[in-house]
Design a protein around this motif. Structure first.
Motif, PDB file in Angstrom:
ATOM      1  N   MET A 107      -2.484 -40.303  44.401  1.00 40.70           N
ATOM      2  CA  MET A 107      -2.140 -38.943  43.445  1.00 40.70           C
ATOM      3  C   MET A 107      -3.290 -38.864  42.491  1.00 40.70           C
ATOM      4  O   MET A 107      -3.917 -37.649  42.377  1.00 40.70           O
ATOM      5  CB  MET A 107      -0.876 -39.008  43.115  1.00 40.70           C
ATOM      6  N   LEU A 108      -3.673 -39.799  41.850  1.00 36.25           N
ATOM      7  CA  LEU A 108      -4.794 -39.596  40.786  1.00 36.25           C
ATOM      8  C   LEU A 108      -6.156 -39.276  41.694  1.00 36.25           C
ATOM      9  O   LEU A 108      -6.972 -38.477  41.018  1.00 36.25           O
ATOM     10  CB  LEU A 108      -5.075 -40.912  39.970  1.00 36.25           C
ATOM     11  N   GLY A 109      -6.407 -39.948  42.602  1.00 30.64           N
ATOM     12  CA  GLY A 109      -7.902 -39.873  43.216  1.00 30.64           C
ATOM     13  C   GLY A 109      -8.672 -40.732  42.627  1.00 30.64           C
ATOM     14  O   GLY A 109      -8.512 -41.561  41.524  1.00 30.64           O
ATOM     15  N   ALA A 110      -9.795 -40.897  43.297  1.00 33.98           N
ATOM     16  CA  ALA A 110     -11.045 -41.908  42.972  1.00 33.98           C
ATOM     17  C   ALA A 110     -11.362 -41.746  41.451  1.00 33.98           C
ATOM     18  O   ALA A 110     -11.196 -40.551  41.028  1.00 33.98           O
ATOM     19  CB  ALA A 110     -12.046 -41.716  43.920  1.00 33.98           C
ATOM     20  N   PRO A 118     -10.092 -33.495  47.335  1.00 35.15           N
ATOM     21  CA  PRO A 118      -9.222 -32.373  46.907  1.00 35.15           C
ATOM     22  C   PRO A 118      -7.983 -32.562  47.037  1.00 35.15           C
ATOM     23  O   PRO A 118      -7.513 -33.064  48.171  1.00 35.15           O
ATOM     24  CB  PRO A 118      -9.934 -30.886  47.782  1.00 35.15           C
ATOM     25  N   GLY A 119      -7.016 -31.960  46.149  1.00 29.74           N
ATOM     26  CA  GLY A 119      -5.565 -32.218  46.621  1.00 29.74           C
ATOM     27  C   GLY A 119      -5.059 -33.434  45.434  1.00 29.74           C
ATOM     28  O   GLY A 119      -4.024 -33.497  45.437  1.00 29.74           O
ATOM     29  N   THR A 120      -5.984 -34.261  44.994  1.00 27.98           N
ATOM     30  CA  THR A 120      -5.524 -35.414  44.202  1.00 27.98           C
ATOM     31  C   THR A 120      -5.953 -34.595  42.730  1.00 27.98           C
ATOM     32  O   THR A 120      -6.423 -33.390  42.442  1.00 27.98           O
ATOM     33  CB  THR A 120      -6.574 -36.446  44.140  1.00 27.98           C
ATOM     34  N   ILE A 121      -5.166 -35.502  41.468  1.00 29.28           N
ATOM     35  CA  ILE A 121      -5.268 -34.673  40.228  1.00 29.28           C
ATOM     36  C   ILE A 121      -6.767 -34.796  39.927  1.00 29.28           C
ATOM     37  O   ILE A 121      -7.295 -33.426  39.390  1.00 29.28           O
ATOM     38  CB  ILE A 121      -4.627 -35.479  39.484  1.00 29.28           C
ATOM     39  N   ARG A 122      -7.575 -35.737  39.905  1.00 31.29           N
ATOM     40  CA  ARG A 122      -9.083 -35.754  39.540  1.00 31.29           C
ATOM     41  C   ARG A 122      -9.770 -34.820  40.456  1.00 31.29           C
ATOM     42  O   ARG A 122     -10.607 -33.963  39.876  1.00 31.29           O
ATOM     43  CB  ARG A 122      -9.607 -37.082  39.592  1.00 31.29           C
ATOM     44  N   GLY A 123      -9.502 -34.826  41.866  1.00 31.59           N
ATOM     45  CA  GLY A 123     -10.131 -33.970  42.704  1.00 31.59           C
ATOM     46  C   GLY A 123      -9.829 -32.336  42.416  1.00 31.59           C
ATOM     47  O   GLY A 123     -10.667 -31.766  43.019  1.00 31.59           O
ATOM     48  N   ASP A 124      -8.987 -32.059  41.910  1.00 38.86           N
ATOM     49  CA  ASP A 124      -8.369 -30.595  41.633  1.00 38.86           C
ATOM     50  C   ASP A 124      -8.878 -30.193  40.281  1.00 38.86           C
ATOM     51  O   ASP A 124      -9.219 -29.042  40.031  1.00 38.86           O
ATOM     52  CB  ASP A 124      -6.914 -30.477  41.734  1.00 38.86           C
ATOM     53  N   PHE A 125      -8.913 -31.254  39.193  1.00 39.31           N
ATOM     54  CA  PHE A 125      -9.052 -30.790  37.799  1.00 39.31           C
ATOM     55  C   PHE A 125     -10.329 -31.190  36.896  1.00 39.31           C
ATOM     56  O   PHE A 125     -10.145 -30.735  35.811  1.00 39.31           O
ATOM     57  CB  PHE A 125      -7.705 -31.178  37.185  1.00 39.31           C
ATOM     58  N   CYS A 126     -11.313 -32.001  37.513  1.00 40.89           N
ATOM     59  CA  CYS A 126     -12.320 -32.613  36.856  1.00 40.89           C
ATOM     60  C   CYS A 126     -13.535 -32.842  37.584  1.00 40.89           C
ATOM     61  O   CYS A 126     -13.516 -32.773  38.762  1.00 40.89           O
ATOM     62  CB  CYS A 126     -11.868 -33.535  35.972  1.00 40.89           C
ATOM     63  N   ILE A 127     -14.460 -32.966  36.975  1.00 43.24           N
ATOM     64  CA  ILE A 127     -15.946 -32.897  37.432  1.00 43.24           C
ATOM     65  C   ILE A 127     -16.731 -34.410  36.954  1.00 43.24           C
ATOM     66  O   ILE A 127     -17.619 -34.863  37.741  1.00 43.24           O
ATOM     67  CB  ILE A 127     -16.636 -31.743  36.855  1.00 43.24           C
ATOM     68  N   ASP A 128     -16.443 -34.584  35.814  1.00 40.53           N
ATOM     69  CA  ASP A 128     -17.388 -35.939  35.082  1.00 40.53           C
ATOM     70  C   ASP A 128     -16.359 -36.901  34.946  1.00 40.53           C
ATOM     71  O   ASP A 128     -15.080 -36.943  34.517  1.00 40.53           O
ATOM     72  CB  ASP A 128     -17.752 -35.248  33.812  1.00 40.53           C
ATOM     73  N   VAL A 129     -16.963 -38.263  35.470  1.00 42.63           N
ATOM     74  CA  VAL A 129     -16.237 -39.391  35.207  1.00 42.63           C
ATOM     75  C   VAL A 129     -15.766 -39.981  33.992  1.00 42.63           C
ATOM     76  O   VAL A 129     -14.636 -40.483  33.735  1.00 42.63           O
ATOM     77  CB  VAL A 129     -16.972 -40.784  36.061  1.00 42.63           C
ATOM     78  N   GLY A 130     -16.865 -39.275  32.872  1.00 42.28           N
ATOM     79  CA  GLY A 130     -16.193 -39.605  31.577  1.00 42.28           C
ATOM     80  C   GLY A 130     -15.074 -38.697  30.954  1.00 42.28           C
ATOM     81  O   GLY A 130     -14.849 -38.713  29.890  1.00 42.28           O
TER      82      GLY A 130
END
Ligand code: RTP
Ligand code: MG
Length: 169
Positions: A107-110, A118-130
């Motif tokens: 659910m968090l994503g990579a 897309p559809g995961t939390i990170r895939g929907d809400f952020c751009i930067d690993v940091g």
């Protein structure tokens, strides 16, 4: 005899329903808190069928965060990671449910948002690993360690969720 069998079956059912299901430690990082994403993230876990067992908003300080990410202490990004994690309050949670560690990570994503579907939390809400919004335990063993680090005895609740019978067979 038949009554005994029924009673045994009923007590087994009770045990299964009330035994502790797998737990995972999910944390909304300072960027997720500041960007007002707490509600959206909680809603995803609720909708999936997981049970919220503990939650707190806190800023426990550098030493605590260094312990949480101790495995990464040799990495070049470690100081930046600790500074980021210590830059504001986080929302620490325990979610309970079968396969909560594996499903939680999905659910968090990579880790790297460019790899998060897309559809995961990170895939929907952020751009930067940091600034990747959220943390999730990577194994049952780390979940147990992290829950112990972030919550005191008695802070993690144990209750039967009213929709348990609609989530589990
Ligand atoms: P987390 O522990 O936060 O759930 O993240 P993760 O398992 O997906 O990834 P992990 O390797 O444990 O890394 C922890 C956090 O460190 C930051 N990071 N930065 N600059 C970089 O290359 C880099 N790599 C990792 C991310 O915030 C990552 O979530
Ligand atoms: Mg990790």
């Amino acid at each position: 005899m038949k009554q005994m069998q029924i009673a045994r079956k009923a007590s087994f059912k009770w045990l299964v329903e009330n035994s502790k299901r797998e737990q995972t430690f999910i944390m909304i990082k300072p960027d997720g808190v500041q960007r007002g994403l707490i509600g959206k993230i909680i809603q995803r876990f609720e909708k999936r069928g997981f049970k919220l067992s503990a939650l707190k908003v806190c800023q426990p300080g550098k030493a605590h965060l260094e312990e949480h990410y101790a495995d990464l202490s040799k990495k070049g990004f470690f100081p930046g990671l600790i500074e980021y994690m210590n830059s504001g309050p986080v929302c620490a949670m325990v979610w309970s449910g079968d396969h909560s560690v594996t499903i939680g990570r999905k659910m968090l994503g990579a880790t790297k948002p460019e790899d998060s579907a897309p559809g995961t939390i990170r895939g929907d809400f952020c751009i930067d690993v940091g600034r990747n919004i959220c943390h999730g335990s990577d194994s049952v063993e780390s979940a147990q360690k992290e829950i112990k680090l972030w919550f005191k005895e008695g802070e993690v609740t144990s209750y039967k969720h009213h929709s348990q019978g609609w989530v589990y067979e």
